[in-house]
Each structure stands twice: as C-alpha cells, then as structure tokens.
Design a protein around this motif. Structure first.
Motif, short mmCIF file in Angstrom:
data_model
loop_
_atom_site.label_atom_id
_atom_site.label_comp_id
_atom_site.label_asym_id
_atom_site.label_seq_id
_atom_site.Cartn_x
_atom_site.Cartn_y
_atom_site.Cartn_z
N ALA A 146 0.87 -1.18 0.00
CA ALA A 146 0.00 0.00 0.00
C ALA A 146 0.90 1.22 0.00
O ALA A 146 1.91 1.25 0.72
CB ALA A 146 -0.92 0.02 1.21
N SER B 250 -3.49 -0.65 4.19
CA SER B 250 -4.19 0.45 3.53
C SER B 250 -3.92 1.75 4.29
O SER B 250 -3.88 1.75 5.53
CB SER B 250 -5.70 0.16 3.49
N ASP C 200 -5.07 5.81 5.02
CA ASP C 200 -6.14 6.78 4.88
C ASP C 200 -5.55 8.16 4.57
O ASP C 200 -4.32 8.34 4.54
CB ASP C 200 -7.04 6.82 6.11
N LYS D 249 -9.91 -1.80 3.08
CA LYS D 249 -9.55 -0.59 2.35
C LYS D 249 -10.20 0.59 3.06
O LYS D 249 -11.42 0.63 3.24
CB LYS D 249 -10.05 -0.65 0.90
N SER E 276 -12.01 -2.13 -3.82
CA SER E 276 -11.22 -0.91 -3.81
C SER E 276 -12.17 0.27 -3.80
O SER E 276 -13.27 0.21 -4.37
CB SER E 276 -10.32 -0.85 -5.05
N VAL F 50 -1.86 -1.36 -7.28
CA VAL F 50 -2.49 -0.41 -6.35
C VAL F 50 -2.31 1.01 -6.84
O VAL F 50 -1.35 1.33 -7.55
CB VAL F 50 -1.91 -0.51 -4.91
#
Length: 632
Positions: free
Chosen positions: A392, A441, A443, A491, A546, A629
């Motif tokens: 990620a 993942s 943010d 995700k 996703s 990704v």
C-alpha cells in the motif's frame, strides 16, 4: 386501453403519461415551432431539476372488484400525482389518514398479491397477501439500506358506503410505498450530500483542512408527490436536514441546527438562473454566521448539487431570511473544499514485479497500452531487499508499506529516496500464511491500517502516521464485536471515516462497510470501527474491493450460482447506479483511483497486470506481476 401482464403474474392497471411543457399540460402533442429567420446564438443549458414526464395512476372504476382494487392501488403507488391522491382513492378514509408513503420498501420483482379469502372468518371482507423478496428499504431520511429476505404483508379490504352504494376499499395495509426494483430505479435516483469529517470544519478544533464526506441518499427524479419539490429542492432540503443516522457520528454540517429553506409564499422549488447560479434563501437560524462558516455551507451545497446535475454549477448565493446576501461561493473557489483534497490525483500506478519488488509507472489519463515501462521505487521496497506479497502506498506517495512474502512481517519505507532496510513495524504469529497479515491500507490522514488474521488473536490494527507501535482498533458489529467473523482484507476511504472490510464467517466472505469513530485527544484518539453494514448482500462471495471515488466501491465477487464479475456499487449498498465492468479472467486484486479519468487496474491469474481505461477495453500492462495499487 387494455391491461398488461407484469413480472410475477400481476396485471398492470392502465395509467396515464402526461408531458409537461409550454406552460401547460400536453398529451403526446408538439409545443414548439421552428423559426425560419434570425441569427443563430449559442445557449448554455441551465440545470433542470425536474423531468418533463408525469405518470398518473387510474382511479378505481365504479363497482371494481377486490382484485382490481388491489392491482390499482399497487400501480397507483408508482405514480406522480400530488399527495398520492389517486392511490388514496383505493383506501378508506381512516386508512388514507394513517398511511405514510415516505418510507419505501423495494422488492426484487415487485409485490405479488395472493388472494387469502379462504382464511377470512368474517363475511364481506377480503385479505390479500403481498409477497416477494425484499432487497432494500429507504427510510424517512432517504437513506438506502440493503436487505435480502422474504417479504410478506397483507392488504385487507372491506365494503364501504359510497355515493354509488357499497364499494370495495382497502382498510388495512403496510406503511409506505412497496415498489419493484424496476419501478424504484425509474422513480428514484441516488445523490451524494456532503458534510465535513468531524473536526475538520470551522467548528472543529485544530483541523488541518476541511474534508468533505459523501452521504448518499435517494430523491425522486421528478416532482415529489408529498412536498411538490423538484429534485434540486428535495436535495437541498435533504442536505439541510443533516447527515443520515449511520454517518452522523463522524461528520458535521456547517449549517446551524434548525437551518431550513425559506421559500416565498406558495413557492415549492429553487431555480437556477441563466448563469447556472442558484440563490438559496435560508431562515433566521443562519442569518448571523461568519463568512468562513458561510463559505463552508456554500461548499456543501455546491458539491451536493454537482452530484445531482450533469451541468457545472456556476455559483451558490446563500441569502438571509430578509433576502440579503449572506455569502457567495463560485465553482472555482469551492475547489478549496473538494473531497479529493484528502487524496488528490496520483502521480503513479504501482504493482509488484516477478521479483516481488514494488515498481511504478506514470499514472496517465491517456489511453495507453502495454508499452509503458515500470521502474522499481527507490528504497528497500524496490531494490529487492524485501520480497513482498502485498503493498500500500501512502496518499502523498512518499512512503509505502509492504507485507513480506510469507505474510509474517509489515515494513514501512520511503519510496522517494534510498534508505537502509528497516525492521518490521509489525509481526504476526499466525502459523500459516493465510492466517497472518492482510494487505495494508493508508487513509488520507496518513494512518496505516492492517488486519492480523491469526485465529488465536485476530485484530484490526492502526499505525498513527504509519509509524510507531501498532494500536488495536476495536471492531463493534452488534453486541459481540465480530462474533466469530474474521477480517480478511480492508480498504480505508481517503477521508478516513469509512472502512471497507472483507469479512469471513462460516466459510463465506462478504463485504461490509464500517464507520471509523475517533474519541478523546486529537493527537492520541481512541479509534474504533462500529456499525458494520452489508454493501453487496446479493454476492455469495467477495474476492477483492477498492474505493472508486467519494461514495463508490469497485467489487470483485460472484452471486450464488454465478460466475465472477466486477461491479461498481454505492457505499450504501444500492444497485440502481451499479455498473458492470467488462469481464476479465480470474481477478485476484483490483485498484481504482479517486480520479475517474484514470484506468481501473486489476491482477488476472491468466493475463497478469491489466488496466481498463475509460471507454476502452482491458489491456495487458505486464504478463507477470501482482497486486496493483493506487495510493491509499
């Protein structure tokens, strides 16, 4: 006019379609003439909030039999007549007073009435069972909630005294509208309202910048029978009423509590002018807000209206209760509040090459094919020091996180400069690879999330800023946490207040959306994920997911007895705006950017890394590689 058989065995009662135009009502007739002289001038179309078509049901005929009353009422519920006046003609006076059509029940194939008179013990009465498969509810907040269960309610009829003698009427019925999915999709449309993530508006303390979060609801495509408001006014009213109950704990509105439209006497709708500008008169609750807060209010309106209309909204002018201007915000000025600020448009697309290194290629909106070159990223994740199975990339594209090939260790390193290999920031004690770390993942706040799937201690973990000690995030789904279920993949949204989870229980992996709540000090909050809700209940098995924008997900899965498919779904689980994606074989991973001009990426067991540019077909990027990704 004859009757028409519907799916499920029902018969459709005739209804009238009316076209509106030229200031009056027209029935399938023209209303304009073509000038034969004069100059040609370009005209910019203004947003039209209301379709020019109306559908009206037929009132019950004299002496109508019970089956005609039932069918007529079910058909009249799909009409547009004010206050559902035609539908109410099929009800007794008392039943009409008690019936509230603001709640909507959606059935997959429409309600099927079944005569239950044999079960009636009283004379002169009929009972009809309404049956079907219930797929959703839309509540009084206009929020969509998917379900998947059988539906059974009853309509009770009795003979009533009328001007022409005894007539059959419905005196007992379920609350709200009961619609088939096709009628629901014809009548309603999804629109995003926008609110600020908690702590990021002018009302929040220490906010870095305001993040708008999408809150999807449904409004009628034409005039709302209850309020007589067009779609634009319905949407503005919905925004002013505040966020839906599910999202409310993690967002806030800059509109003061109690703010409402103040329309002129008799007015029911707002209107755009010839510059695509909208004036929004508000009541006294908003009259004294400052300019900064007012601009935030206007930004909420602008982004909400942009999702509703296909036209670019020029500006919004908010007005005080006395008609004076409170503030004005233009479309370009609103970009300071754009939801994409939390993620931006990425510079690169990333994936793992056959050597398990993190590589990247330039993210382009051009329809390019397989001639692009992918280069290893700088640092230990790209130089072969670490063999990776999943990755990620932080949304600022300066750091990345990688899970080791055996899924035991999680590494975080720079991807903009060379650095020495770091020690793992997290290690799983799971005995098997499938029982160790999930893919991570990021943010938009810079926090890194990952799930440890160790059956002895399954945990959802967060590393604040992508570094330091991993802290466990409590997951609350009902009264008993996950109640034996395990998080397989995750995700996090760019705004950081929603998280998509693939959850396995009893051998089935489903997709759920959780709300991310933060309590306590801003610099060290207590974080939890609560109130999980299904997003794709119609799918028997979900393989990958996703984020694909503000309130949309791209999902890989299959329905019961079906084959694998890729679909775009709304975060509320609704399917009316769902888009199927052209098929690609045996997909194990999928990635989408918030910028919808960028291609969709996927890993196919048969074709390698592939991408789907808008309006084109799938193209192979590299025949060997894995885990594509975008940042996030």
């Amino acid at each position: 006019m004859g009757t028409e058989r519907l799916r499920g065995g029902r018969w459709r009662v005739p209804r009238t379609t009316v076209l509106l135009g030229c200031g009056g009502l027209l029935l399938l007739t023209g209303c304009a003439s073509m000038p034969d002289n004069g100059d040609v001038e370009a005209v910019e179309a203004s947003p039209r909030g209301d379709s020019q078509v109306r559908v009206y049901g037929m009132a019950p005929r004299k002496g109508a039999q019970p089956n005609e009353i039932v069918e007529g009422f079910l058909e009249a519920m799909t009409g547009d007549d004010p206050q559902f006046a035609t539908a109410r003609k099929y009800l007794t006076k008392k039943a009409s007073q008690e019936w509230d059509p603001t709640h909507v029940t959606v059935l997959d194939d429409g309600p099927v009435p079944q005569d239950q008179r044999a079960n009636d013990r009283e004379g002169g009465a009929y009972t009809y069972a309404l049956t079907g498969t219930k797929i959703a509810e839309v509540n009084e907040q206009r929020a969509y909630q998917p379900v998947n269960r059988s539906y059974r309610e009853t309509l009770h009829l009795s003979r009533q005294n009328g001007p022409d003698g005894k007539e059959w009427r419905i005196d007992g019925l379920p609350q709200g509208l009961v619609l088939g999915e096709s009628d629901f999709e014809r009548i309603y449309r999804s629109v995003n309202k926008y609110y600020f993530a908690s702590g990021t508006s002018s009302e929040g303390a220490g906010a870095a910048h305001p993040w708008l979060v999408a809150d999807p609801v449904y409004v009628r495509k034409r005039m709302d029978p209850q309020t007589q408001m067009d779609p634009v006014t319905q949407t503005v009213e919905a925004l002013l009423s505040g966020p839906t109950n599910w999202l409310k704990p993690v967002v806030g509105s800059s509109f003061p509590t109690g703010t409402a439209l103040k329309l002129e006497d008799g007015a029911k709708s707002l209107a755009f002018d010839d510059r695509n500008a909208l004036k929004v008169p508000l009541n006294g609750k908003a009259s004294n807000v400052g300019q900064k807060r007012c601009r935030e209010m206007a930004a909420q309106l602008l982004f909400t209206l942009r999702d509703l209309t296909s036209y670019r909204v020029g500006q919004v002018e908010l007005q005080r209760s006395d008609g004076s201007t409170l503030c004005v915000l233009g479309g370009d000025q609103a970009e300071d509040f754009a939801p994409e600020r939390a993620s931006g448009s990425p510079d690169y697309q990333y994936f793992l090459d056959p050597k398990q290194r993190l590589v990247r290629m330039v993210a382009s909106t051009e329809n390019t094919g397989a001639d692009d070159e992918a280069d290893p990223v700088p640092g230990p994740l790209g130089n072969g020091e670490r063999h990776l199975s999943a990755v990620a990339v932080a949304r600022n594209e300066r750091h990345a996180a990688g899970v080791s090939q055996d899924a035991r260790s999680l590494y975080v390193a720079s991807v903009v400069s060379d650095s020495e290999p770091e020690e793992p920031v997290l290690t799983s004690g799971g005995k098997q690879e499938k029982d160790r770390l999930s893919a991570p993942s990021w943010d938009g706040r810079g926090d890194l999330w990952v799930a440890d799937r160790d059956p002895r201690q399954p945990r959802l973990l967060r590393l604040a800023g992508g570094e330091g000690k991993a802290e466990e995030v409590k997951v609350v789904d009902g009264l008993d946490g996950l109640d034996g279920a395990r998080i397989e993949a995750l995700k996090v949204s760019a705004d950081g207040v929603r998280i998509a989870l693939l959850v396995t229980q009893d051998g089935r992996t489903t997709l759920k959306l959780g709300r991310v709540e933060r309590h306590g000090p801003v610099d060290k909050p207590e974080v939890s994920v609560v109130d999980l809700r299904p997003v794709a209940p119609q799918m028997e098995e979900v393989t990958a997911v996703s984020w694909a924008g503000r309130s949309r997900l791209v999902v890989v899965g299959r329905e019961s007895g079906g084959v694998q498919q890729l679909r775009y779904l709304q975060t509320d689980g609704s399917t009316s705006d769902a888009q199927s994606v052209p098929g690609v074989n045996r997909v194990t991973a999928v990635a989408s950017a918030d910028d919808d001009r960028l291609p969709l990426l996927a890993h196919s067991v048969e074709d390698g890394i592939v991408r789907l540019p808008p309006g084109a077909n799938w193209k192979t990027v590299v025949s060997k590689g894995s885990y594509p990704v975008y940042p996030g």
